[in-house]
Design an enzyme around this catalytic site. Structure first.
Site, short mmCIF file in Angstrom:
data_model
loop_
_atom_site.label_atom_id
_atom_site.label_comp_id
_atom_site.label_asym_id
_atom_site.label_seq_id
_atom_site.Cartn_x
_atom_site.Cartn_y
_atom_site.Cartn_z
N THR A 45 46.39 46.26 44.37
CA THR A 45 47.10 45.43 45.60
C THR A 45 46.86 45.12 46.40
O THR A 45 47.14 44.55 47.46
CB THR A 45 47.83 47.10 46.00
OG1 THR A 45 48.68 48.15 44.65
CG2 THR A 45 48.75 47.34 47.23
N LYS A 66 56.68 44.62 43.00
CA LYS A 66 55.47 45.36 42.27
C LYS A 66 56.43 46.37 41.35
O LYS A 66 57.82 46.84 41.50
CB LYS A 66 55.20 46.76 43.24
CG LYS A 66 54.72 47.58 42.62
CD LYS A 66 52.98 47.99 42.13
CE LYS A 66 52.63 48.58 41.27
NZ LYS A 66 51.26 48.73 41.08
N ASP A 80 52.38 51.24 46.76
CA ASP A 80 51.45 49.87 46.77
C ASP A 80 53.06 48.51 48.10
O ASP A 80 52.95 47.93 47.92
CB ASP A 80 51.80 49.62 45.16
CG ASP A 80 50.82 49.92 44.34
OD1 ASP A 80 49.96 50.78 45.39
OD2 ASP A 80 50.15 50.02 43.12
N GLU A 141 52.16 42.38 41.25
CA GLU A 141 51.38 42.56 40.82
C GLU A 141 51.95 43.85 39.64
O GLU A 141 53.00 44.69 39.81
CB GLU A 141 51.66 44.08 41.83
CG GLU A 141 49.53 44.97 41.98
CD GLU A 141 50.17 46.29 42.71
OE1 GLU A 141 50.15 46.22 43.89
OE2 GLU A 141 48.89 46.78 42.36
N GLY A 142 51.28 44.33 38.98
CA GLY A 142 51.40 45.24 37.85
C GLY A 142 50.89 46.13 37.75
O GLY A 142 51.00 46.86 39.26
N ALA A 143 50.16 47.45 37.40
CA ALA A 143 50.50 48.52 36.88
C ALA A 143 49.10 49.14 35.81
O ALA A 143 49.55 48.55 34.80
CB ALA A 143 51.48 49.92 36.98
N GLY A 144 47.75 49.20 36.70
CA GLY A 144 47.28 50.05 35.53
C GLY A 144 46.35 48.64 34.87
O GLY A 144 46.51 46.97 36.32
N ASN A 201 35.94 42.96 42.68
CA ASN A 201 36.32 43.52 44.29
C ASN A 201 35.37 44.57 44.78
O ASN A 201 35.08 45.77 43.89
CB ASN A 201 37.49 44.05 44.63
CG ASN A 201 38.35 44.55 45.36
OD1 ASN A 201 38.29 44.37 46.64
ND2 ASN A 201 38.58 45.81 45.62
N1 LIG Z 1 38.08 45.56 49.12
C1 LIG Z 1 38.11 47.36 49.46
N2 LIG Z 1 37.71 47.62 49.86
C2 LIG Z 1 37.79 48.84 50.90
N3 LIG Z 1 38.75 49.09 49.93
C3 LIG Z 1 39.21 49.24 49.20
C4 LIG Z 1 38.95 47.99 48.68
N4 LIG Z 1 39.75 47.56 47.25
C5 LIG Z 1 40.39 48.35 47.03
N5 LIG Z 1 40.34 50.13 48.17
C6 LIG Z 1 40.86 50.93 47.92
O1 LIG Z 1 40.32 51.94 46.96
C7 LIG Z 1 41.89 51.91 46.27
C8 LIG Z 1 42.69 51.21 45.32
O2 LIG Z 1 42.64 50.10 45.10
P1 LIG Z 1 44.07 49.37 45.02
O3 LIG Z 1 44.19 48.63 45.77
O4 LIG Z 1 45.32 50.81 45.87
O5 LIG Z 1 43.69 49.76 43.54
P2 LIG Z 1 44.93 49.61 42.00
O6 LIG Z 1 46.22 48.38 42.81
O7 LIG Z 1 44.52 48.43 41.22
O8 LIG Z 1 44.99 50.65 41.74
C9 LIG Z 1 43.09 51.74 47.98
O9 LIG Z 1 42.97 52.85 48.36
C10 LIG Z 1 42.44 50.97 48.41
O10 LIG Z 1 42.56 50.94 50.07
MG LIG Z 2 48.53 48.95 43.44
#
Ligand SMILES: Nc1ncnc2c1ncn2[C@@H]1O[C@H](COP(=O)(O)OP(=O)(O)O)[C@@H](O)[C@H]1O
Ligand SMILES: [Mg+2]
Length: 261
Positions: A45, A66, A80, A141-144, A201
């Site tokens: 996300t 999404k 998201d 954006e996908g999921a998982g 990341n």
């Molecule tokens: N580069 C980053 N810096 C700070 N926090 C991050 C970073 N990447 C992810 N997070 C935190 O990690 C958690 C998961 O990120 P998210 O983007 O929601 O993952 P996904 O969409 O793959 O499930 C969230 O709380 C997000 O704010």
């Molecule tokens: Mg997400």
């Protein structure tokens, strides 16, 4: 894209639409990216929002989608979708950004079956058509991960292929990421998808350990044909200008084909 029926923005839509069969840039007037990951919680996300925000700042009209969000508590917004929408300028109705949401935090197929509301491909096609309409770029954006099931015989790989999306693979920079990333890239390629970049990341603050400080270089060796971009840790991951800055400064946009704004 040829849409053959009008639709509503609900999960019960009965619209029909045909998938893109030509150059993705011609159907939407722009480019479309699919953001997948090696797992849930790896930063899909955040990275999707960062790309959206950076493109908006460059003057591009960005659509975000999404398609399915699970784990959305009753009465809450899909989180998201809300962040993606904010990053894209906040102009879209959340029901268009996220046409299917489910309360239980499960894979879409399972959440949908348990809710008695199966997800139909034609409704997803219609949602994609709506999200891309009039946009110079669209981010989905996908999921998982890539092979998470949506319906019988349908995964995110199916959607990304069907919609001819350029793929971004987001991977959390920690021990284990080499295997997870190569598996995902191989699965994407086997599904006929083009991986535009791997986004490594930084999910933790503080000094990198041995694995996190060596992963980027090793991934570049393992995936010589794929740009590997290191996305920074952000103190406030919901701050839209900081997300745009991060997408620019890490070089992610430089590695992507971009629409002419
Ligand atoms: N580069 C980053 N810096 C700070 N926090 C991050 C970073 N990447 C992810 N997070 C935190 O990690 C958690 C998961 O990120 P998210 O983007 O929601 O993952 P996904 O969409 O793959 O499930 C969230 O709380 C997000 O704010
Ligand atoms: Mg997400």
């Amino acid at each position: 894209m040829t849409t053959t029926a009008t639709t509503t923005a609900t999960a019960t839509t009965t619209a029909t639409t045909t998938a893109r069969t030509t150059d993705p840039t011609s159907a939407t007037g722009g480019l479309a990216y699919g953001v997948t990951g090696t797992d849930t919680g790896v930063g899909k996300t955040l990275v999707a929002a960062a790309v959206a925000a950076a493109l908006v700042r460059r003057g591009v009209r960005v659509g975000v989608l999404k398609p399915i969000e699970t784990g959305v508590r009753s009465g809450n917004q899909p989180a998201d979708a809300a962040l993606l929408n904010a990053a894209a300028g906040g102009t879209q109705d959340l029901a268009i950004v996220c046409p299917f949401s489910f309360i239980e935090p499960l894979a879409p197929l399972v959440a949908a079956e348990r809710a008695g509301r199966p997800i139909e491909l034609v409704a997803l096609d219609a949602a994609f058509a709506r999200a891309t309409s009039g946009c110079g770029a669209t981010i989905v954006e996908g999921a998982g991960g890539l092979l998470v099931p949506i319906a019988d015989g349908v995964t995110y790989a199916t959607l990304f292929r069907r919609w001819q999306l350029e793929l971004l693979v987001v991977a959390a920079n920690r021990l284990g990421v080499l295997n997870h990333t190569v598996l995902t890239v191989q699965a994407a390629e086997a599904a006929g998808l083009r991986v535009r970049a791997v986004v490594l990341n930084s999910v933790t603050a503080g000094a990198p350990d041995l694995a996190t400080s060596t992963n980027a270089a090793v991934l570049r060796r393992l995936l010589p044909n794929c740009p590997v971009v290191a996305f920074p840790y952000l103190a406030d991951p919901h701050h839209i200008p900081a997300l745009a800055d991060a997408a620019e400064s890490c070089g992610l946009l430089a590695d992507l084909p971009l629409p002419v704004s």
